[in-house]
Each structure stands twice: as C-alpha cells, then as structure tokens.
Motif scaffolding. Structure first.
Motif, short mmCIF file in Angstrom:
data_model
loop_
_atom_site.label_atom_id
_atom_site.label_comp_id
_atom_site.label_asym_id
_atom_site.label_seq_id
_atom_site.Cartn_x
_atom_site.Cartn_y
_atom_site.Cartn_z
N SER A 301 67.75 -33.37 15.79
CA SER A 301 67.95 -31.93 15.62
C SER A 301 69.20 -31.63 14.80
O SER A 301 69.29 -30.62 14.11
N ASN A 302 70.21 -32.52 14.89
CA ASN A 302 71.48 -32.29 14.20
C ASN A 302 71.57 -33.02 12.86
O ASN A 302 72.46 -32.75 12.07
N ASP A 303 70.67 -33.96 12.64
CA ASP A 303 70.83 -34.82 11.47
C ASP A 303 69.48 -35.21 10.89
O ASP A 303 68.66 -35.83 11.58
N LYS A 304 69.27 -34.83 9.64
CA LYS A 304 68.08 -35.30 8.92
C LYS A 304 68.59 -36.24 7.84
O LYS A 304 68.95 -35.81 6.75
N SER A 305 68.64 -37.52 8.18
CA SER A 305 69.18 -38.49 7.23
C SER A 305 68.26 -39.68 7.12
O SER A 305 67.41 -39.93 7.98
N ALA A 306 68.42 -40.40 6.02
CA ALA A 306 67.59 -41.58 5.78
C ALA A 306 68.45 -42.68 5.17
O ALA A 306 69.31 -42.42 4.33
#
Length: 351
Positions: A301-306
């Motif tokens: 929910s706090n982080d959309k990272s790859a």
C-alpha cells in the motif's frame, strides 16, 4: 437614425447571429454615455429608439419626493402635480430633453456599437470553435517570433507557442508549417488566446492517432505516454484483439508510420512499448531497448516498486544516458524501478 440602420441590424442578425434587440439595447445604453459626455449632463436620462421610424429621443428622469435634496435627480411632489395631477411620491417624471443635433451623434455612436458587437461576435465564434478543440492537434504556419514567443497563424487566429512549451534546441523559422497541441483556449480583452505546445506528451499521442488507423478506430489503445521533449518518448500500446500486434501497427511497414512522427518531432527518439496487465511484464517491456532477465514486484500500500535484473553488459543501456531510460520507464508504468546487473543481483543474494 434611419431605416437603413434597422435593415443593417436585421442583416447582422441573420449573418452573425447577433440579436437585433440586443444591438438596439446596446446602442441605447451607449447613447446615454454619449449624451452625458457631449452635453455635460450628470442627470439621470433615458434614451429610446423608435423601432418604426428610427427616431432617437432623450428623456431626463426625476424621482418624485416630498422634499428635494438634489435637483438633478429629484422633483417635488408639488411641481410634479403641475405636470400631471396623478403623480405620487416615488413615481418617475420623464421630460424630453433631446438636443437639436443629437441625430448625428446617435448615428456615429450606433456605428461604433455595431462594429464593436460584430468584433465581439466574431471573437466568440472563434473562441467556441477552438475551446472545443483543447487537447487536439492544429497545423499552422510560423508567422513571427517575438521575445522568445512564437506566433503561429492558424487561419482565423494566431496561436501562441510560449518559450516553456517549445522543444529545447528546435528552431522555428518564418513560414514553416508546424503541428502543435492545444493546451488552453482562454478569453482575453483582445479576444481568444490559443496556447499551444510542442513539448506536451499529448502531442505524441495525437500524432499516433493521426498516423495509425488502428489507434484512430480503437483497435489499438494508447495506455500511456512519458516524454522528455526533443530527446525521447516512451508510449505504451495495447490491443484486446490477439490477432493485432499493437507495436507492429504503430511502427508500420518498414517503420514508415513511426518515422513520420519522428520526422515531425525533428528526430526525437520513440520507444513503442507493449502494455501488459502483468506489472512485471509491463515494467520489463518499458525498459526497452534493454533486455530484462527478471523483474521482482513489491506491491504494498505504501510502495509500488520493482527490482529489475538485466545482463551485465546492458546495465548502462537499461539505465540510459543520465538515467533517462529508467526515468521514462518509471513515469510510463507508475512504478519505482531499481535496476541491477546480473552480477550485482547474484552478489546481493550471496550476501
């Protein structure tokens, strides 16, 4: 004023869509100002134009009061009853005060009002035409350049290409035909102003819509555009039809379609990316022209990272000059992207 004026007003109503009554009301209002200016009168007046014969009359207007405090605006009940015994307090007494030579002033004023209203009507027509074309492409000819602003002739009106909407390094010469993107259409005291852009991502999107029939008819959909104008653009495309290759449709036979767009943008590089519902695949595709070995998604929910792993020899290609490729990919996908070489990734696992 004569019947020729009324005939002209009727003609304007037909041709320009300006109401005859609106024009007459405007002329009457302007005549009040003209009367006060030319005859130095501060009193309340009313101007009427006879709709049958065009005669103009000026009437002073005074309110009936018990005790007069200002003779310009008021008349005593006693004096009012001398004119007409039916007058009561708060009634308005009108008296004709038309000057002898007022007809000439009236004719000049009427002409000025009509010319002004025609100009306003024409400006409104242009405004209505272009306000519905915001976010569209227009083609025009560079008319002049002043203090860094480029003025583009669109036919009926000039568009304004401000310095911050110009592609850095692009040269705009007088007489050159140019496609621009309408950012905003606004009303000003000088008429409509059309603000256009050469840097807006929407310009690339609209150019693809013009160049690729499959996008225009909805077979291929543009999912997103990220752009650093004058340098590079990434555009994500998708087709729900498994028989349609969205990237191939945009590239065109022998690259003809995309080349036309590149030429219009004076050599700006364009990466056409295949959109995928799977974030890992979409992120991998977005880093083109680099190959991706692996993409690890962290979707909280706090982080959309790859975390993306690329071959060692392609690390600099994946990141791009000054980080441009990675930056555009992140903007296109909406994900933070951390790029590591294969050896860096394996080293972190061993650690």
């Amino acid at each position: 004023m004569n019947n020729e004026l009324f005939d002209a007003l009727s003609q304007l109503e037909k041709e320009k869509g300006i109401s005859k009554e609106t024009l007459i009301d405007a002329i009457e209002a302007a005549l009040i100002t003209a009367y006060k200016k030319n005859f130095g009168s501060a009193q309340n007046v009313k101007v009427t134009i006879n709709r049958d014969n065009g005669s103009v009359k000026v009437y002073s207007r005074k309110e009936v009061v018990e005790n007069v405090e200002n003779e310009l605006f008021e008349i005593s009940l006693e004096d009012a009853k001398k004119i007409d015994p039916n007058y009561e307090v708060e009634d308005i007494v009108e008296k004709e005060v038309t000057p002898r030579n007022f007809g000439r002033i009236a004719a000049q004023t009427a002409k000025q009002v009509v010319v002004q209203r025609i100009r306003e009507a024409e400006r409104n027509v242009i405004f209505e035409e272009y306000v519905n074309r915001e976010s569209e492409i227009v083609t025009g000819i560079v008319q002049r350049i002043s203090k860094g602003t480029v003025y583009i002739n669109l036919g009926k009106i000039e568009a304004v290409l401000l310095a911050n909407e110009q592609i850095q390094g692009e040269i705009y010469k007088h007489g050159v035909r140019l496609k621009t993107y309408i950012v905003e259409v606004k009303k000003t005291t000088k008429g409509p102003q059309i603000v256009v852009s050469r840097t807006h991502p929407g310009l690339v999107k609209r150019l693809f819509e013009l160049e690729v029939p499959e996008i225009h008819d909805g077979t291929v959909e543009i999912k997103g555009v990220s752009r650093e104008a004058g340098s590079r653009t990434k555009i994500a495309v998708y087709s729900s039809d498994p028989n349609i290759d969205p990237v191939g449709a945009c590239v065109g036979q022998r690259g003809a379609r995309v080349q036309n767009i590149v030429d219009e943008l004076r050599g700006e590089k364009i990466d056409i990316i295949k959109y995928d519902e799977d974030p890992a695949k979409f992120i991998s595709n977005s880093l083109s022209p680099s190959k991706v070995l692996k993409a690890v998604i962290n979707d909280t929910s706090n982080d959309k990272s790859a975390l993306v792993v690329v071959p060692d020899y392609q690390l600099s290609l994946a990141i791009g000059k000054e980080g441009q490729n990675a930056r555009l990919a992140a903007k296109l996908t909406g994900w933070k992207i951390d790029i590591k070489s294969e050896s860096q990734y394996e080293g972190s696992l061993e650690a």
